[in-house]
Design an enzyme around this catalytic site. Structure first.
Site, PDB file in Angstrom:
ATOM      1  N   ASN A 106      40.949  44.478  43.839  1.00 30.53           N
ATOM      2  CA  ASN A 106      39.692  44.760  43.144  1.00 30.53           C
ATOM      3  C   ASN A 106      39.521  46.276  43.113  1.00 30.53           C
ATOM      4  O   ASN A 106      39.231  46.901  44.129  1.00 30.53           O
ATOM      5  CB  ASN A 106      38.536  44.091  43.891  1.00 30.53           C
ATOM      6  CG  ASN A 106      37.170  44.362  43.268  1.00 30.53           C
ATOM      7  OD1 ASN A 106      36.981  45.341  42.553  1.00 30.53           O
ATOM      8  ND2 ASN A 106      36.208  43.494  43.549  1.00 30.53           N
TER       9      ASN A 106
ATOM     10  N   HIS B  27      35.745  41.617  35.072  1.00 33.71           N
ATOM     11  CA  HIS B  27      35.990  42.399  36.278  1.00 33.71           C
ATOM     12  C   HIS B  27      36.816  41.581  37.251  1.00 33.71           C
ATOM     13  O   HIS B  27      36.503  40.422  37.544  1.00 33.71           O
ATOM     14  CB  HIS B  27      34.655  42.793  36.909  1.00 33.71           C
ATOM     15  CG  HIS B  27      34.760  43.261  38.325  1.00 33.71           C
ATOM     16  ND1 HIS B  27      35.582  44.292  38.702  1.00 33.71           N
ATOM     17  CD2 HIS B  27      34.179  42.802  39.471  1.00 33.71           C
ATOM     18  CE1 HIS B  27      35.484  44.470  40.006  1.00 33.71           C
ATOM     19  NE2 HIS B  27      34.647  43.569  40.492  1.00 33.71           N
TER      20      HIS B  27
ATOM     21  N   CYS C 148      31.309  48.049  39.565  1.00 32.97           N
ATOM     22  CA  CYS C 148      32.133  47.099  38.814  1.00 32.97           C
ATOM     23  C   CYS C 148      31.716  46.956  37.353  1.00 32.97           C
ATOM     24  O   CYS C 148      32.497  46.466  36.536  1.00 32.97           O
ATOM     25  CB  CYS C 148      32.100  45.746  39.504  1.00 32.97           C
ATOM     26  SG  CYS C 148      32.500  45.864  41.273  1.00 32.97           S
TER      27      CYS C 148
END
Length: 333
Positions: A290, A260, A114
């Site tokens: 995500n 993120h 990430c």
């Protein structure tokens, strides 16, 4: 020499997994509950014969077409993934050949999740500052869906597959500022695929229920949600403060915060904790989930389309997660 983000494009697999489909698989996990808590309505899933390199190539081709970029001008490839095609060779080398990029171009893979896009920007800026390259193709691509146990409702709800391509050059739309980076490997086991590589080559597919309705095994993606939340809650405010200090700007001087895209609950917690106004805090996960290292460039692309930055506007970009690893920078339009 100054480094700039010159162009961004991204690619999403055709197959999708909606909340309605998840609710059919996990009846206790209703559509409205998923949308309200996680903030994701659907996520794109790579096909069985579609891999991270395929998606990265598709993203790069979109970049070249959408922004009228000549591939012959690329002189370095940075490829971020945690789902490489092979242990070796370097996937970036394969991508160079399939995109027919110059053989004089440098190419390397780096394994980050990430925080990967931020680290990629830092590496690209260093290559330009050192006079090593002038036009760097930064690719982020991930297929976490191939790591997730079919019965793991939590991770299947959160993660989606995607790839993004960014051109970093000596000129462009946004100058890349100073970086704040960090690492704490003590948290490595809280987000991990433990088996399958050299240390634990044999995959144990025997699954266990974690008590929250998720089936997991050491050969699949494991995430300790409470520990990840605690880490994020602690480190991100300090990360943002350090980044602001290094870039000689205060919070009020940032026109847009792009973090993120972990999940809505976590982002809203961070926004409130850091007292950032809603209009200055961008959310772009509803239709993609995500997407790990591609979440920041996807959100950045969408934000620039939705609300074009004014001249001299400053946007803060931040990534954090698996590793533990984190990083942030400020870009100036």
């Amino acid at each position: 020499m100054q480094a700039f983000i010159k162009a961004i494009s991204y690619y999403l697999p055709q197959q999708q997994l909606s909340n309605t489909e998840l609710a059919k698989l996990f009846p206790e996990w209703g559509v409205e509950k998923i949308a309200k808590k996680i903030g994701i309505n659907t996520r794109h899933i790579a096909a069985a014969d579609e891999f991270a390199s395929d998606m990265a190539i598709a993203a790069a081709q979109k970049l070249f077409t959408e922004h009228h970029i000549n591939p012959a001008e690329i002189d370095f490839i940075l490829y971020c993934t945690q789902s490489p095609d092979y242990f070796l060779p370097t996937t970036a080398c394969i991508i160079q050949d399939k995109l027919n990029l110059p053989v004089k171009a440098g190419a390397l893979d780096f394994n980050l999740g990430c925080s990967g896009y931020i680290y990629g920007l830092a590496l690209a800026k260093g290559l330009i500052a050192g006079g090593i390259a002038k036009n760097i193709l930064l690719l982020t691509s991930e297929t976490y869906s191939k790591f997730i146990h079919p019965g793991d409702k939590g991770n299947r709800t959160i993660f989606g597959d995607a790839a993004a391509a960014t051109l970093i050059s000596t000129d462009g739309i946004a100058a890349i500022g100073q970086f704040e980076l960090g690492t704490d490997g003590k948290g490595a086991e809280n987000l991990m695929v433990k088996q399958g590589a050299i240390r634990y080559p044999d995959k144990n597919r025997d699954s266990v229920n974690d008590g929250y309705g998720n089936e997991q095994s050491p050969g699949h993606l494991y995430m300790d949600g409470p520990e990840i939340f605690a880490f994020t809650s602690q480190i991100v405010p300090a990360l943002i403060a350090g980044t602001l200090f290094k870039n000689n700007v205060d919070k009020a001087g940032i026109d847009q915060f792009i973090l993120h895209q972990a999940n809505q609950y976590m982002l809203e917690h961070l926004r409130k904790k850091m007292d950032i106004p809603v209009p200055n805090f961008y959310n772009a996960m509803a239709g993609v989930g995500n997407t790990v290292s591609s979440s920041v460039p996807i959100a950045l692309y969408d934000a620039m389309k939705e609300k074009p930055a004014a001249p001299k506007a400053k946007w803060l970009l931040a990534g954090f997660g698996v590793g533990y690893s984190w990083g942030a920078t400020v870009i100036t339009f």
